[in-house]
Design an enzyme around this catalytic site. Structure first.
Site, PDB file in Angstrom:
ATOM      1  CG  HIS A  36      -1.884   1.021   1.414  1.00 48.06           C
ATOM      2  ND1 HIS A  36      -1.590   2.310   1.799  1.00 48.06           N
ATOM      3  CD2 HIS A  36      -3.219   0.976   1.229  1.00 48.06           C
ATOM      4  CE1 HIS A  36      -2.724   3.014   1.856  1.00 48.06           C
ATOM      5  NE2 HIS A  36      -3.722   2.226   1.515  1.00 48.06           N
ATOM      6  CG  ASP A  52       0.747  -2.525   6.003  1.00 56.21           C
ATOM      7  OD1 ASP A  52      -0.135  -2.613   6.876  1.00 56.21           O
ATOM      8  OD2 ASP A  52       0.613  -1.846   4.968  1.00 56.21           O
ATOM      9  CD  GLN A  93      -6.834  -4.536   4.119  1.00 54.64           C
ATOM     10  OE1 GLN A  93      -7.803  -5.216   4.418  1.00 54.64           O
ATOM     11  NE2 GLN A  93      -6.959  -3.283   3.711  1.00 54.64           N
ATOM     12  CE  LYS A 123      -6.974  -0.275   6.237  1.00 58.15           C
ATOM     13  NZ  LYS A 123      -7.689   0.321   5.118  1.00 58.15           N
ATOM     14  CB  CYS A 174      -3.504   3.429  -1.571  1.00 58.06           C
ATOM     15  SG  CYS A 174      -4.536   4.845  -1.247  1.00 58.06           S
TER      16      CYS A 174
HETATM   17  N1  PLP Z   1      -1.613  -0.745   4.467  1.00 60.64           N
HETATM   18  C1  PLP Z   1      -2.618  -1.439   3.945  1.00 60.64           C
HETATM   19  C2  PLP Z   1      -2.371  -2.829   3.427  1.00 60.64           C
HETATM   20  C3  PLP Z   1      -3.887  -0.868   3.851  1.00 60.64           C
HETATM   21  O1  PLP Z   1      -4.897  -1.562   3.309  1.00 60.64           O
HETATM   22  C4  PLP Z   1      -4.087   0.443   4.355  1.00 60.64           C
HETATM   23  C5  PLP Z   1      -5.399   1.105   4.244  1.00 60.64           C
HETATM   24  O2  PLP Z   1      -6.111   0.946   3.287  1.00 60.64           O
HETATM   25  C6  PLP Z   1      -2.996   1.113   4.910  1.00 60.64           C
HETATM   26  C7  PLP Z   1      -1.765   0.490   4.949  1.00 60.64           C
HETATM   27  C8  PLP Z   1      -3.119   2.499   5.462  1.00 60.64           C
HETATM   28  O3  PLP Z   1      -3.941   2.536   6.576  1.00 60.64           O
HETATM   29  P1  PLP Z   1      -4.381   3.937   7.212  1.00 60.64           P
HETATM   30  O4  PLP Z   1      -4.882   4.790   6.078  1.00 60.64           O
HETATM   31  O5  PLP Z   1      -5.456   3.589   8.169  1.00 60.64           O
HETATM   32  O6  PLP Z   1      -3.203   4.523   7.863  1.00 60.64           O
END
Ligand code: PLP
Length: 406
Positions: free
Chosen positions: A122, A199, A202, A225, A364
């Site tokens: 992401h 990360d 998810q 999430k 993203c």
């Molecule tokens: N990493 C992953 C795999 C994500 O799906 C997301 C959010 O869609 C993020 C990072 C970023 O999360 P946040 O916008 O809550 O900081």
């Protein structure tokens, strides 16, 4: 498994209609709905228990502090972390990864050093590393996924070279649903002395996580999430890495003493938490994680695996739909394009008319879109409260869209 209808009763929003149709909420990969327990905790937090934390010597401040600080233990339990003091509060994964980029990587990397990433990261796990590339000359190296969307751990391990100073890898793709064997990667990286940031945005929503077993150095989660309030979250940081870090943001709470000439810092984790935090948000996150653990992460995973299998069989039956990602053991996340449909947004607009909420766009994940050779996809992402009837509703709405596109 559990009675999903009983679970659904805990989420008030699921009873509403959208565009005259029952809501079918399949945008969980972007953000999940909140159970009544979280909504009540947030309301109570403001209506009855609100004050700023840490600094007060009065009843409400002490009460808010106790509740807020108590969440560290809940998060530690949720993540299998040995010590609540290894939990740093954040506003979400983005902040957690930026903290590692500024607080750890900027201190330990130099020009020419390499950071290893998978192609399905992401932007939150890409852009902070581009900052280091732009400002310090750090080199970003990428590991591709195979044609099913799987990431071979051996490929990642083989890509670790003498200049690799950090691995930053997702445990579950927000686009393909691919689950990555981060444990194998972390154990090999540890033998080579390379730290790993996982990360967990998810993955932590859909499966039991144990950071001690994974063997990573940093594990980031995002509260919204995880059925918690937006702008809540945390990053688990191994004690030895915390000791190597400098603070990222400066301000109140993270200091012990400040004079005109010098400053001394608070002990970790507060050393990394500057300013007034999201007090009620974080309390709500604790309630959300307690709710998930109460249902049982294994049972959530089993329910979602059955939804995935059913959705997979129904969606692959649509020969005009191209589903991206078929990695074995993937999560219940389906990204697709459709013959005849101009843009993913057009599909999602038609689905919305049927009450089916999905996401359309690049999610993203620019490098992954390039790798797949698409500019955008539609994404249906499932959660603990979704049902097989909702998979059917998705398929009905897709068939309508396909008819309309001719
Ligand atoms: N990493 C992953 C795999 C994500 O799906 C997301 C959010 O869609 C993020 C990072 C970023 O999360 P946040 O916008 O809550 O900081």
């Amino acid at each position: 498994m559990y009675d999903v209808q009983e679970i659904r009763k805990d989420f008030p929003i699921l009873a509403r209609e959208v565009n005259g149709k029952p809501l079918v909420y399949l945008d969980n990969g972007a953000s999940a709905q909140k159970p009544r327990a979280v909504i009540d905790a947030v309301t109570r937090g403001y209506a009855e228990e609100y004050a700023n934390v840490h600094r007060g010597l009065h009843y409400l401040s002490n009460l808010a502090t106790e509740k807020y600080e108590g969440v560290r233990e809940i998060i530690a339990r949720f993540l299998g972390a040995p010590d609540p003091e290894e939990i740093v509060y954040t506003t979400g994964t983005t902040m957690g990864i930026n903290l590692v980029a500024y607080g750890w990587a900027m201190e330990h990397l130099k020009a020419g050093d390499e950071i290893l990433l998978s192609v399905m990261e992401h932007h939150a796990n890409i852009v902070p590393w581009h900052f280091l590339r732009e400002r310090m000359g750090v080199v970003l190296k990428w590991v591709d996924v195979d044609e099913t969307g799987a990431l071979d751990p051996q490929k990642v391990i083989d890509a670790i070279g003498p200049k690799t100073k950090l691995l930053a890898i997702t445990q579950m793709s927000n686009v393909l649903g691919t689950v990555v064997d981060v444990k194998t990667i972390c154990h090999a990286a540890r033998e080579k002395g390379v730290p790993v940031l996982v990360d967990g945005s998810q993955a932590a929503v859909h499966m039991p996580v144990n950071v001690a077993e994974i063997g990573c150095d940093f594990y980031a989660i995002t509260g919204h999430k995880l059925y918690g309030p937006s702008a809540s979250g945390a990053i688990w940081i191994a004690k030895n890495r915390m000791a190597e870090m400098r603070p990222f943001m400066g301000g109140g709470d993270m200091i012990r003493e400040v004079s005109k000439d010098e400053v001394t810092y608070n002990d970790p984790p507060m050393k990394f938490e500057a300013g007034t935090p999201g007090i009620v948000q974080q309390i709500g996150l604790g309630v959300a994680l307690d709710y998930m653990m109460g249902v049982g992460m294994d049972r959530i995973a089993a329910h979602e695996a059955s939804l995935r299998d059913y959705a997979q069989s129904r969606l692959t039956g649509l020969n005009w739909l191209q589903v991206q990602g078929h990695a074995p053991g993937k999560g219940a996340i389906f990204s697709f394009t459709m013959d005849g449909a101009g843009h993913a947004h057009d599909i999602s607009t038609i689905l919305d008319k049927k009450g089916v909420a999905v996401r359309a766009g690049h999610h993203c994940a620019g490098p992954l879109m390039d790798h797949l050779g698409v500019t955008a996809t539609c994404r249906a992402s499932f959660a603990m409260y979704n049902t097989v009837e909702e998979v059917d509703a998705l398929v009905d709405a897709l068939e309508l869209a396909h008819d309309l596109f001719g």
